[in-house]
Design a protein around this motif. Structure first.
Motif, short mmCIF file in Angstrom:
data_model
loop_
_atom_site.label_atom_id
_atom_site.label_comp_id
_atom_site.label_asym_id
_atom_site.label_seq_id
_atom_site.Cartn_x
_atom_site.Cartn_y
_atom_site.Cartn_z
N ILE A 194 0.84 -1.20 0.00
CA ILE A 194 0.00 0.00 0.00
C ILE A 194 0.87 1.25 0.00
CG2 ILE A 194 -0.32 0.40 2.51
CD1 ILE A 194 -3.39 0.69 1.64
N ARG A 195 2.05 1.18 0.61
CA ARG A 195 2.99 2.29 0.49
C ARG A 195 3.43 2.45 -0.97
NH1 ARG A 195 5.49 4.23 5.18
NH2 ARG A 195 5.18 3.03 7.10
N THR A 196 3.64 1.32 -1.62
CA THR A 196 4.04 1.34 -3.03
C THR A 196 2.98 2.03 -3.89
OG1 THR A 196 5.27 -0.72 -2.78
CG2 THR A 196 4.64 -0.11 -5.00
N GLN A 197 1.72 1.67 -3.69
CA GLN A 197 0.64 2.26 -4.46
C GLN A 197 0.52 3.76 -4.18
OE1 GLN A 197 -0.79 0.64 -6.89
NE2 GLN A 197 0.28 -1.26 -6.33
N HIS A 198 0.79 4.16 -2.93
CA HIS A 198 0.78 5.59 -2.60
C HIS A 198 1.82 6.35 -3.44
CE1 HIS A 198 -0.92 4.89 1.73
NE2 HIS A 198 -1.83 4.71 0.78
N GLU A 199 3.01 5.77 -3.48
CA GLU A 199 4.09 6.46 -4.21
C GLU A 199 3.81 6.50 -5.71
OE1 GLU A 199 6.48 8.14 -2.75
OE2 GLU A 199 5.51 7.54 -0.88
N TYR A 200 3.30 5.40 -6.25
CA TYR A 200 2.95 5.38 -7.68
C TYR A 200 1.91 6.47 -7.99
CZ TYR A 200 5.23 0.79 -8.17
OH TYR A 200 6.13 -0.24 -8.21
N GLU A 201 0.90 6.55 -7.13
CA GLU A 201 -0.18 7.52 -7.35
C GLU A 201 0.36 8.95 -7.27
OE1 GLU A 201 -4.64 8.56 -5.59
OE2 GLU A 201 -3.40 7.05 -4.61
N ALA A 202 1.19 9.22 -6.27
CA ALA A 202 1.75 10.57 -6.12
C ALA A 202 2.70 10.91 -7.27
CB ALA A 202 2.48 10.69 -4.77
N ASP A 203 3.50 9.92 -7.70
CA ASP A 203 4.39 10.16 -8.84
C ASP A 203 3.59 10.49 -10.09
OD1 ASP A 203 6.78 9.81 -7.51
OD2 ASP A 203 6.92 7.66 -7.95
N GLU A 204 2.54 9.73 -10.32
CA GLU A 204 1.73 9.92 -11.54
C GLU A 204 1.13 11.32 -11.59
OE1 GLU A 204 -1.73 7.38 -13.77
OE2 GLU A 204 -2.08 7.89 -11.67
N LEU A 205 0.69 11.83 -10.45
CA LEU A 205 0.04 13.14 -10.43
C LEU A 205 1.04 14.29 -10.32
CD1 LEU A 205 -2.94 12.26 -8.07
CD2 LEU A 205 -2.98 12.50 -10.56
N THR A 206 2.29 13.96 -10.08
CA THR A 206 3.32 15.00 -9.94
C THR A 206 4.16 15.18 -11.19
OG1 THR A 206 3.48 14.54 -7.56
CG2 THR A 206 5.30 15.77 -8.55
N VAL A 207 4.48 14.07 -11.85
CA VAL A 207 5.48 14.11 -12.92
C VAL A 207 5.07 14.98 -14.09
CG1 VAL A 207 4.60 12.01 -14.01
CG2 VAL A 207 6.98 12.68 -14.35
N GLY A 208 3.80 14.95 -14.48
CA GLY A 208 3.32 15.77 -15.60
C GLY A 208 4.11 15.50 -16.87
N LYS A 209 4.49 16.54 -17.56
CA LYS A 209 5.23 16.40 -18.81
C LYS A 209 6.75 16.39 -18.60
CE LYS A 209 1.63 18.69 -21.54
NZ LYS A 209 1.31 19.82 -22.46
N ASN A 210 7.19 16.72 -17.40
CA ASN A 210 8.62 16.82 -17.12
C ASN A 210 9.15 15.54 -16.48
OD1 ASN A 210 8.65 19.54 -18.04
ND2 ASN A 210 7.83 20.18 -16.04
N LYS A 211 8.89 14.42 -17.13
CA LYS A 211 9.28 13.13 -16.57
C LYS A 211 10.79 13.04 -16.39
CE LYS A 211 7.22 9.56 -18.22
NZ LYS A 211 6.83 8.44 -19.12
N THR A 212 11.56 13.44 -17.39
CA THR A 212 13.02 13.34 -17.31
C THR A 212 13.57 14.18 -16.16
OG1 THR A 212 13.14 12.98 -19.70
CG2 THR A 212 15.18 13.62 -18.57
N GLU A 213 13.08 15.41 -16.04
CA GLU A 213 13.53 16.29 -14.96
C GLU A 213 13.17 15.72 -13.59
OE1 GLU A 213 12.54 20.76 -13.26
OE2 GLU A 213 12.12 20.27 -15.37
N TYR A 214 11.97 15.17 -13.50
CA TYR A 214 11.50 14.59 -12.23
C TYR A 214 12.36 13.40 -11.83
CZ TYR A 214 8.15 12.70 -8.82
OH TYR A 214 7.55 12.23 -7.69
N GLN A 215 12.65 12.53 -12.78
CA GLN A 215 13.47 11.36 -12.48
C GLN A 215 14.89 11.77 -12.12
OE1 GLN A 215 12.96 8.91 -15.96
NE2 GLN A 215 11.01 8.06 -15.24
N ALA A 216 15.41 12.80 -12.76
CA ALA A 216 16.74 13.29 -12.43
C ALA A 216 16.76 13.81 -10.99
CB ALA A 216 17.15 14.38 -13.40
N LEU A 217 15.67 14.44 -10.57
CA LEU A 217 15.57 14.93 -9.19
C LEU A 217 15.62 13.77 -8.21
CD1 LEU A 217 14.96 17.19 -7.13
CD2 LEU A 217 12.52 16.78 -7.56
N LEU A 218 14.90 12.69 -8.52
CA LEU A 218 14.93 11.51 -7.66
C LEU A 218 16.34 10.97 -7.53
CD1 LEU A 218 11.73 9.52 -8.75
CD2 LEU A 218 12.09 10.76 -6.63
#
Length: 395
Positions: A194-218
């Motif tokens: 359930i923690r995993t699903q939380h993170e997936y859901e938050a990532d999906e709603l945060t990343v938007g069109k800047n997926k590369t930038e977001y992943q670089a931040l991680l």
């Protein structure tokens, strides 16, 4: 009481395990809300189903009466209490370990409260930011803990999603659930899931069109993670799993049909572990619904000799079981039974029990009763259901 608790706990464990099986069919789908809700449903059903009682009697075609409570008093000699006889050692171990988990739970809550009190805060409309030193970014209910030195809008938005979707409620529920089912490995897996699903859901709603930038931040922050127990942390999952899900194509809507696979498991759990009363065939009964105040042409069944003789029969026939006295078991056993058209007793059932010994004794005496005078409506005999509460007391 202890036996009932142990039985309830075992039923709950088996139900949760059964319901968790179909989750593996769709855990990899991108329907994160569905996955999260199903895990919560499995938890709730595992707690509720063992408490439910289903009456399969669709034919309410008999008179129903509730008789006065019959008290069975038994005097016992006071003896030194041996604590080893009150709780089996396995139950003691269970309670000790559960207590340690509960202590850990409250310590974690206390630590978070201390963080809130000790650090500067900034109140906003639907959230409160707690400014932290170092790369500690996480959320807990409406509080978002952010690093003042390494603030980034994407991290803030990610944690805001956790707050808006009430993810902390899920974690609290599963943490408490684990306190009492720590011995079930699937509960530990479910908490991680359930923690995993939380993170997936938050990532999906945060990343938007800047997926590369977001992943670089991680990637840039993952080595500086500082996790806090029982919170939603920006760094909680391995980066590889989160990257994989972010890059995965959306699951087609037809994948939602996998959810139907849970139905057999829910029905199996309800059928095996709920209290289901199945009556015998009553096709030849006259249809009548009786509540209070019998009609003039309605006669209740009568024990031979009347109510006084009935009370005397039960009082003299019921023997307080020795094991129940030794274990100091007491309470009210509610027994239902049917007086058929010939006055015979049948379909005895414990509707509310106390302990196996007291329940068995109550059933024994009710089953041994002589024939009654059958109830009737308009002079015609009819089957009648009676309920008698039998109070077992220890003085």
């Amino acid at each position: 009481m202890i036996n009932d608790f142990v039985l309830y706990s075992l039923k709950s464990v088996v139900i949760f395990s059964l319901l968790f099986i179909p989750y593996f069919l769709f855990r990899g789908d991108t329907f994160f809300v569905r996955n999260r809700l199903y895990l919560l449903l499995a938890l709730i059903l595992s707690l509720v189903l063992p408490l439910l009682s289903f009456n399969m009697d669709q034919n309410e075609s008999r008179l129903n009466f509730v008789l006065s409570t019959i008290s069975i008093n038994e005097k016992i000699e006071e003896a030194p209490v041996n604590s080893s006889e009150l709780l089996p050692w396995l139950v003691k171990v269970f309670l000790i370990i559960s207590g340690l988990f509960l202590l850990r739970f409250f310590v974690s809550i206390s630590n978070i409260i201390l963080m809130i009190l000790r650090n500067p805060k900034e109140k906003r409309e639907k959230e409160t930011i707690v400014w932290m030193k170092g790369p500690t970014d996480f959320s807990f209910f409406r509080y978002i803990f952010l690093s003042r030195d390494k603030y980034h809008p994407s991290i803030h938005q990610h944690e805001r999603i956790h707050v808006q979707r009430f993810h902390s409620v899920d974690i609290i529920l599963f943490e408490l659930f684990r306190c009492f089912q720590w011995y079930n490995p699937l509960v530990w897996v479910a908490l991680s899931e359930i923690r995993t699903q939380h993170e997936y859901e938050a990532d999906e709603l945060t990343v938007g069109k800047n997926k590369t930038e977001y992943q670089a931040l991680l990637l840039s922050l993952v080595l500086e993670k500082d996790l806090v127990h029982m919170t939603n942390s920006f760094y909680y999952l391995t980066i590889k799993k989160r990257f994989t899900m972010m890059n995965k194509k959306r699951s087609p809507k037809r994948a939602l049909t996998k959810t139907l696979a849970v139905l057999p498991f829910v029905l199996l759990s309800a059928g095996l572990f709920s209290n289901i009363h199945r009556p015998e065939d009553n096709n030849d009964q006259t249809v009548l619904h009786y509540s209070t105040g019998a009609k003039s042409d309605t006669l209740a069944p009568e024990f031979k000799g009347g109510n006084e003789a009935f009370v005397k029969y039960l009082s003299s026939s019921i023997k307080y079981p020795e094991k129940a006295k030794k274990d100091k078991k007491a309470g009210i056993v509610v027994v239902s039974f049917v007086i058929d058209k010939s006055g015979k007793v049948k379909n005895t059932l414990v509707k509310e029990g106390v302990s196996p010994e007291l329940d068995k004794e109550a059933l024994r005496v009710i089953n041994s009763m002589p024939a009654w005078k059958a109830g009737s409506v308009g002079g015609k005999a009819i089957e009648t259901e009676l309920c008698v509460p039998i109070s077992f007391k220890l003085d």
